[in-house]
Write a protein that holds these residues in place. Structure first.
Motif, mmCIF file in Angstrom:
data_model
loop_
_atom_site.group_PDB
_atom_site.id
_atom_site.type_symbol
_atom_site.label_atom_id
_atom_site.label_comp_id
_atom_site.label_asym_id
_atom_site.label_seq_id
_atom_site.Cartn_x
_atom_site.Cartn_y
_atom_site.Cartn_z
ATOM 1 N N GLY A 160 0.823 -1.201 0.000
ATOM 2 C CA GLY A 160 0.000 0.000 0.000
ATOM 3 C C GLY A 160 0.855 1.248 0.000
ATOM 4 N N GLN A 161 0.194 2.381 0.122
ATOM 5 C CA GLN A 161 0.855 3.671 0.025
ATOM 6 C C GLN A 161 1.328 4.157 1.391
ATOM 7 O OE1 GLN A 161 -0.917 6.594 -2.653
ATOM 8 N NE2 GLN A 161 -2.476 5.061 -3.114
ATOM 9 N N ALA A 219 -0.308 -2.392 10.991
ATOM 10 C CA ALA A 219 -0.705 -2.918 9.695
ATOM 11 C C ALA A 219 -1.397 -4.239 9.971
ATOM 12 C CB ALA A 219 0.493 -3.098 8.774
ATOM 13 N N ILE A 220 -2.341 -4.566 9.118
ATOM 14 C CA ILE A 220 -3.142 -5.774 9.305
ATOM 15 C C ILE A 220 -2.933 -6.713 8.130
ATOM 16 C CG2 ILE A 220 -5.499 -6.661 9.492
ATOM 17 C CD1 ILE A 220 -6.202 -4.008 10.906
ATOM 18 N N LYS A 221 -2.702 -7.988 8.462
ATOM 19 C CA LYS A 221 -2.590 -9.020 7.435
ATOM 20 C C LYS A 221 -4.012 -9.370 6.999
ATOM 21 C CE LYS A 221 0.078 -12.530 8.309
ATOM 22 N NZ LYS A 221 0.538 -13.846 8.810
ATOM 23 N N ALA A 264 -6.918 -11.585 5.439
ATOM 24 C CA ALA A 264 -7.199 -13.021 5.374
ATOM 25 C C ALA A 264 -7.205 -13.526 3.936
ATOM 26 C CB ALA A 264 -8.535 -13.325 6.041
ATOM 27 N N CYS A 265 -7.589 -12.685 3.004
ATOM 28 C CA CYS A 265 -7.736 -13.099 1.613
ATOM 29 C C CYS A 265 -6.404 -13.348 0.914
ATOM 30 C CB CYS A 265 -8.544 -12.062 0.838
ATOM 31 S SG CYS A 265 -8.026 -10.367 1.153
ATOM 32 N N CYS A 266 -5.379 -12.615 1.273
ATOM 33 C CA CYS A 266 -4.117 -12.708 0.534
ATOM 34 C C CYS A 266 -2.894 -12.932 1.415
ATOM 35 C CB CYS A 266 -3.917 -11.459 -0.315
ATOM 36 S SG CYS A 266 -3.967 -9.904 0.596
ATOM 37 N N GLY A 267 -3.054 -12.781 2.726
ATOM 38 C CA GLY A 267 -1.925 -12.973 3.626
ATOM 39 C C GLY A 267 -0.897 -11.862 3.574
ATOM 40 N N LEU A 268 -1.280 -10.714 3.008
ATOM 41 C CA LEU A 268 -0.364 -9.574 2.910
ATOM 42 C C LEU A 268 -0.754 -8.506 3.918
ATOM 43 C CD1 LEU A 268 -0.162 -9.233 -0.985
ATOM 44 C CD2 LEU A 268 1.406 -10.449 0.552
ATOM 45 N N HIS A 295 -7.719 -0.629 5.165
ATOM 46 C CA HIS A 295 -8.630 -1.220 4.194
ATOM 47 C C HIS A 295 -8.601 -0.465 2.862
ATOM 48 C CE1 HIS A 295 -11.836 1.876 4.824
ATOM 49 N NE2 HIS A 295 -11.181 1.995 5.966
ATOM 50 N N LEU A 296 -8.363 0.828 2.896
ATOM 51 C CA LEU A 296 -8.313 1.609 1.658
ATOM 52 C C LEU A 296 -7.061 1.287 0.849
ATOM 53 C CD1 LEU A 296 -9.591 4.996 3.114
ATOM 54 C CD2 LEU A 296 -10.873 3.345 1.720
ATOM 55 N N CYS A 297 -5.948 1.066 1.530
ATOM 56 C CA CYS A 297 -4.720 0.654 0.834
ATOM 57 C C CYS A 297 -4.942 -0.681 0.135
ATOM 58 C CB CYS A 297 -3.553 0.548 1.811
ATOM 59 S SG CYS A 297 -2.851 2.133 2.310
ATOM 60 N N HIS A 298 -5.605 -1.619 0.815
ATOM 61 C CA HIS A 298 -5.891 -2.914 0.204
ATOM 62 C C HIS A 298 -6.800 -2.734 -1.005
ATOM 63 C CE1 HIS A 298 -7.885 -6.815 -0.363
ATOM 64 N NE2 HIS A 298 -6.745 -7.338 0.062
ATOM 65 N N LEU A 299 -7.821 -1.939 -0.869
ATOM 66 C CA LEU A 299 -8.765 -1.693 -1.949
ATOM 67 C C LEU A 299 -8.048 -1.145 -3.191
ATOM 68 C CD1 LEU A 299 -11.789 -1.523 -2.861
ATOM 69 C CD2 LEU A 299 -11.759 0.813 -1.985
#
Length: 104
Positions: free
Chosen positions: A5-6, A25-27, A29-33, A38-42
């Motif tokens: 993410g940014q 930072a949160i790992k 569940a869908c990708c293990g990253l 949540h916005l960075c993941h999106l």
């Protein structure tokens, strides 16, 4: 540990959440990253986010950006700061718990 993410600094702050207490930072569940939010993941991932099921609260899935301690989901949900270094976690993150972790 690589944080996706940014991010704007080495303590996992990102362009969306950059206060002094935004140091986790949160790992996902869908990708293990690990992502700062949540916005960075999106913005970065090529798939929708999935929440950690209640049955997996024993998983290491939260990292303190100050000292790199990994916490289980259960431990993270019970503290207001890092049990290792004492860094305060943003209490506003509790408003987004449902985005990362299924509720009972």
């Amino acid at each position: 540990m690589r944080i996706h993410g940014q991010t704007i600094d080495e303590q996992t702050r990102c362009v969306h959440y950059g206060t002094a207490e935004d140091v986790i930072a949160i790992k996902f569940a869908c990708c293990g990253l690990y992502y700062p939010c949540h916005l960075c993941h999106l913005e970065d991932a090529d798939h929708p986010a999935q929440q950690w099921p209640v049955s997996e609260r024993d998983q290491l899935a939260v990292i303190c950006g100050v000292c790199s301690t990994e916490l289980t989901i259960a431990d993270y949900l019970q503290v207001s700061g890092c049990p290792t270094c004492g860094a305060a976690f943003n209490p506003g993150c509790r408003l987004h718990t449902h985005l990362y972790f299924q509720t009972a």
